[in-house]
Design a protein around this motif. Structure first.
Motif, PDB file in Angstrom:
ATOM      1  N   TRP A  16      75.532 -11.115  21.153  1.00  0.00           N
ATOM      2  CA  TRP A  16      76.453 -11.116  22.297  1.00  0.00           C
ATOM      3  C   TRP A  16      77.582 -10.103  22.125  1.00  0.00           C
ATOM      4  O   TRP A  16      78.030  -9.506  23.107  1.00  0.00           O
ATOM      5  CB  TRP A  16      76.955 -12.496  22.677  1.00  0.00           C
ATOM      6  CG  TRP A  16      77.850 -13.284  21.785  1.00  0.00           C
ATOM      7  CD1 TRP A  16      77.514 -14.400  21.072  1.00  0.00           C
ATOM      8  CD2 TRP A  16      79.257 -13.095  21.534  1.00  0.00           C
ATOM      9  NE1 TRP A  16      78.607 -14.878  20.388  1.00  0.00           N
ATOM     10  CE2 TRP A  16      79.683 -14.113  20.662  1.00  0.00           C
ATOM     11  CE3 TRP A  16      80.187 -12.157  21.961  1.00  0.00           C
ATOM     12  CZ2 TRP A  16      81.002 -14.227  20.212  1.00  0.00           C
ATOM     13  CZ3 TRP A  16      81.500 -12.260  21.519  1.00  0.00           C
ATOM     14  CH2 TRP A  16      81.896 -13.290  20.658  1.00  0.00           C
ATOM     15  N   ALA A  17      78.042  -9.872  20.906  1.00  0.00           N
ATOM     16  CA  ALA A  17      79.093  -8.869  20.701  1.00  0.00           C
ATOM     17  C   ALA A  17      78.571  -7.474  21.032  1.00  0.00           C
ATOM     18  O   ALA A  17      79.266  -6.672  21.674  1.00  0.00           O
ATOM     19  CB  ALA A  17      79.597  -8.932  19.261  1.00  0.00           C
ATOM     20  N   THR A  18      77.350  -7.184  20.618  1.00  0.00           N
ATOM     21  CA  THR A  18      76.748  -5.890  20.912  1.00  0.00           C
ATOM     22  C   THR A  18      76.502  -5.742  22.410  1.00  0.00           C
ATOM     23  O   THR A  18      76.766  -4.677  22.996  1.00  0.00           O
ATOM     24  CB  THR A  18      75.435  -5.719  20.117  1.00  0.00           C
ATOM     25  OG1 THR A  18      75.727  -5.893  18.716  1.00  0.00           O
ATOM     26  CG2 THR A  18      74.812  -4.372  20.348  1.00  0.00           C
ATOM     27  N   ALA A  19      76.020  -6.796  23.035  1.00  0.00           N
ATOM     28  CA  ALA A  19      75.790  -6.766  24.483  1.00  0.00           C
ATOM     29  C   ALA A  19      77.102  -6.597  25.240  1.00  0.00           C
ATOM     30  O   ALA A  19      77.150  -5.882  26.251  1.00  0.00           O
ATOM     31  CB  ALA A  19      75.063  -8.034  24.932  1.00  0.00           C
ATOM     32  N   LEU A  20      78.159  -7.225  24.763  1.00  0.00           N
ATOM     33  CA  LEU A  20      79.470  -7.087  25.404  1.00  0.00           C
ATOM     34  C   LEU A  20      79.910  -5.628  25.378  1.00  0.00           C
ATOM     35  O   LEU A  20      80.385  -5.093  26.380  1.00  0.00           O
ATOM     36  CB  LEU A  20      80.496  -7.977  24.706  1.00  0.00           C
ATOM     37  CG  LEU A  20      81.931  -7.911  25.234  1.00  0.00           C
ATOM     38  CD1 LEU A  20      81.992  -8.328  26.693  1.00  0.00           C
ATOM     39  CD2 LEU A  20      82.834  -8.797  24.379  1.00  0.00           C
ATOM     40  N   GLY A  21      79.728  -4.982  24.221  1.00  0.00           N
ATOM     41  CA  GLY A  21      80.072  -3.568  24.135  1.00  0.00           C
ATOM     42  C   GLY A  21      79.239  -2.707  25.066  1.00  0.00           C
ATOM     43  O   GLY A  21      79.732  -1.733  25.641  1.00  0.00           O
ATOM     44  N   PHE A  35      74.698 -10.920  27.280  1.00  0.00           N
ATOM     45  CA  PHE A  35      75.949 -11.456  26.737  1.00  0.00           C
ATOM     46  C   PHE A  35      76.135 -12.913  27.161  1.00  0.00           C
ATOM     47  O   PHE A  35      76.405 -13.784  26.328  1.00  0.00           O
ATOM     48  CB  PHE A  35      77.143 -10.608  27.211  1.00  0.00           C
ATOM     49  CG  PHE A  35      78.463 -11.287  27.018  1.00  0.00           C
ATOM     50  CD1 PHE A  35      79.069 -11.311  25.775  1.00  0.00           C
ATOM     51  CD2 PHE A  35      79.099 -11.920  28.080  1.00  0.00           C
ATOM     52  CE1 PHE A  35      80.281 -11.946  25.579  1.00  0.00           C
ATOM     53  CE2 PHE A  35      80.311 -12.554  27.899  1.00  0.00           C
ATOM     54  CZ  PHE A  35      80.907 -12.572  26.646  1.00  0.00           C
ATOM     55  N   ALA A  36      76.005 -13.186  28.451  1.00  0.00           N
ATOM     56  CA  ALA A  36      76.260 -14.534  28.976  1.00  0.00           C
ATOM     57  C   ALA A  36      75.314 -15.571  28.368  1.00  0.00           C
ATOM     58  O   ALA A  36      75.751 -16.662  27.971  1.00  0.00           O
ATOM     59  CB  ALA A  36      76.143 -14.536  30.501  1.00  0.00           C
ATOM     60  N   GLY A  66      78.588 -13.000  11.399  1.00  0.00           N
ATOM     61  CA  GLY A  66      78.491 -12.243  12.647  1.00  0.00           C
ATOM     62  C   GLY A  66      79.092 -10.853  12.524  1.00  0.00           C
ATOM     63  O   GLY A  66      78.512  -9.867  12.997  1.00  0.00           O
ATOM     64  N   ALA A  67      80.240 -10.752  11.865  1.00  0.00           N
ATOM     65  CA  ALA A  67      80.881  -9.446  11.689  1.00  0.00           C
ATOM     66  C   ALA A  67      80.029  -8.530  10.819  1.00  0.00           C
ATOM     67  O   ALA A  67      79.824  -7.349  11.148  1.00  0.00           O
ATOM     68  CB  ALA A  67      82.264  -9.627  11.070  1.00  0.00           C
ATOM     69  N   ALA A  68      79.536  -9.053   9.705  1.00  0.00           N
ATOM     70  CA  ALA A  68      78.713  -8.241   8.811  1.00  0.00           C
ATOM     71  C   ALA A  68      77.444  -7.768   9.517  1.00  0.00           C
ATOM     72  O   ALA A  68      77.070  -6.584   9.419  1.00  0.00           O
ATOM     73  CB  ALA A  68      78.360  -9.027   7.545  1.00  0.00           C
ATOM     74  N   LEU A  69      76.786  -8.659  10.229  1.00  0.00           N
ATOM     75  CA  LEU A  69      75.562  -8.275  10.936  1.00  0.00           C
ATOM     76  C   LEU A  69      75.847  -7.272  12.045  1.00  0.00           C
ATOM     77  O   LEU A  69      75.037  -6.360  12.293  1.00  0.00           O
ATOM     78  CB  LEU A  69      74.860  -9.508  11.505  1.00  0.00           C
ATOM     79  CG  LEU A  69      74.195 -10.429  10.490  1.00  0.00           C
ATOM     80  CD1 LEU A  69      73.669 -11.694  11.176  1.00  0.00           C
ATOM     81  CD2 LEU A  69      73.073  -9.715   9.749  1.00  0.00           C
ATOM     82  N   THR A  70      76.989  -7.402  12.718  1.00  0.00           N
ATOM     83  CA  THR A  70      77.333  -6.471  13.791  1.00  0.00           C
ATOM     84  C   THR A  70      77.556  -5.066  13.234  1.00  0.00           C
ATOM     85  O   THR A  70      77.077  -4.079  13.800  1.00  0.00           O
ATOM     86  CB  THR A  70      78.584  -6.958  14.549  1.00  0.00           C
ATOM     87  OG1 THR A  70      78.322  -8.258  15.081  1.00  0.00           O
ATOM     88  CG2 THR A  70      78.939  -6.024  15.696  1.00  0.00           C
ATOM     89  N   ALA A  79      75.421   3.992  15.583  1.00  0.00           N
ATOM     90  CA  ALA A  79      76.721   3.891  16.248  1.00  0.00           C
ATOM     91  C   ALA A  79      77.874   3.886  15.244  1.00  0.00           C
ATOM     92  O   ALA A  79      79.003   4.211  15.601  1.00  0.00           O
ATOM     93  CB  ALA A  79      76.777   2.620  17.107  1.00  0.00           C
ATOM     94  N   GLU A  80      77.595   3.505  14.009  1.00  0.00           N
ATOM     95  CA  GLU A  80      78.597   3.469  12.934  1.00  0.00           C
ATOM     96  C   GLU A  80      78.074   4.319  11.787  1.00  0.00           C
ATOM     97  O   GLU A  80      76.882   4.303  11.490  1.00  0.00           O
ATOM     98  CB  GLU A  80      78.777   2.034  12.409  1.00  0.00           C
ATOM     99  CG  GLU A  80      79.275   1.046  13.424  1.00  0.00           C
ATOM    100  CD  GLU A  80      80.784   0.972  13.477  1.00  0.00           C
ATOM    101  OE1 GLU A  80      81.448   1.537  12.584  1.00  0.00           O
ATOM    102  OE2 GLU A  80      81.285   0.368  14.416  1.00  0.00           O
TER     103      GLU A  80
END
Length: 112
Positions: A16-21, A35-36, A66-70, A79-80
């Protein structure tokens, strides 16, 4: 089972964090719908976890994983940037998550 659900929920947090971006401020339909759906499932799963794992541990594991996986997903997709320091810090997050998992859920009872 709650720990498995916690890690699934954390993985969905990455989705969902990736989809939000990618939603471009909720103007792109596909990422917005992804995301939803994933945030709803992730939070329902997390609510289940909180019946079994203390919030202090569950939230730290959920957000850390979640942060580590993102970040890892960002590196995998280009992207990073992949740097030694990023990998060291991600390893630190993973180490902390593992440490929290290995600790007993309740402190030992005091001796009389």
């Amino acid at each position: 089972m709650p720990w498995i659900v916690l890690f699934v929920s954390a993985t969905l947090e990455t989705v969902w964090a990736t989809a939000l971006g990618a939603s471009d401020g909720f103007t792109e339909l596909g990422p917005t719908l992804l995301f939803a759906v994933t945030i709803a499932i992730s939070l329902v799963a997390f609510a289940y976890v909180l019946k079994h794992i203390p919030i202090s541990t569950a939230y730290a594991v959920w957000t850390g994983t979640g942060a580590a996986l993102t970040v890892l997903w960002g590196m995998a997709t280009g992207a990073e940037p992949v740097t030694v320091l990023r990998l060291v810090f991600i390893a630190g997050i993973v180490g902390c998550v593992v440490g929290l998992k290995l600790l007993p859920a309740r402190p030992p009872a005091p001796r009389a």
